[in-house]
Design a protein around this motif. Sequence first.
Motif, PDB file in Angstrom:
ATOM      1  N   CYS A  58       0.333   4.085   0.913  1.00 22.01           N
ATOM      2  CA  CYS A  58       0.055   4.965   2.049  1.00 22.01           C
ATOM      3  C   CYS A  58       0.663   4.429   3.336  1.00 22.01           C
ATOM      4  O   CYS A  58       1.479   5.093   3.951  1.00 22.01           O
ATOM      5  N   CYS A  59       0.306   3.199   3.726  1.00 20.02           N
ATOM      6  CA  CYS A  59       0.746   2.670   5.021  1.00 20.02           C
ATOM      7  C   CYS A  59       1.807   1.591   4.887  1.00 20.02           C
ATOM      8  O   CYS A  59       2.317   1.106   5.884  1.00 20.02           O
TER       9      CYS A  59
ATOM     10  N   CYS B  12       0.847  -1.182   0.000  1.00 19.73           N
ATOM     11  CA  CYS B  12       0.000   0.000   0.000  1.00 19.73           C
ATOM     12  C   CYS B  12       0.892   1.245   0.000  1.00 19.73           C
ATOM     13  O   CYS B  12       1.773   1.363   0.848  1.00 19.73           O
TER      14      CYS B  12
ATOM     15  N   CYS C  11      -4.742  -0.327   0.526  1.00 25.01           N
ATOM     16  CA  CYS C  11      -5.231  -1.491   1.255  1.00 25.01           C
ATOM     17  C   CYS C  11      -6.650  -1.269   1.754  1.00 25.01           C
ATOM     18  O   CYS C  11      -7.355  -2.212   2.050  1.00 25.01           O
TER      19      CYS C  11
ATOM     20  N   CYS D  13      -6.848   4.456   3.598  1.00 18.21           N
ATOM     21  CA  CYS D  13      -5.594   4.849   2.971  1.00 18.21           C
ATOM     22  C   CYS D  13      -5.862   5.607   1.673  1.00 18.21           C
ATOM     23  O   CYS D  13      -5.151   6.559   1.351  1.00 18.21           O
TER      24      CYS D  13
HETATM   25 ZN   LIG Z   1      -2.811   1.209   3.510  1.00 14.73          ZN
END
Ligand SMILES: [Zn+2]
Length: 62
Positions: free
Chosen positions: A7-8, A5, A24, A28
């Motif tokens: 983002c995270c 992902c 995910c 996100c």
């Molecule tokens: Zn994520």
Amino acid sequence: MNIKCPCCKNMTIYSPENLFRPFCSKRCQTMDTAAWAEEEYRIPTQELAMPSETDDDSWLLS
Ligand SMILES: [Zn+2]
């Protein structure tokens, strides 16, 4: 296919079943959209604060 992902950085599945790919989760996806909006909002502020920065870059390139 598993991807990270953006983002995270958690592993998530890149497939049509993942509605939020390449993220995910909806969280996100929303976070990333917010970050983009913030980025776009910040650019004019930076140019106002540091007008010489972009000038320096173009000078180095030419
Ligand atoms: Zn994520």
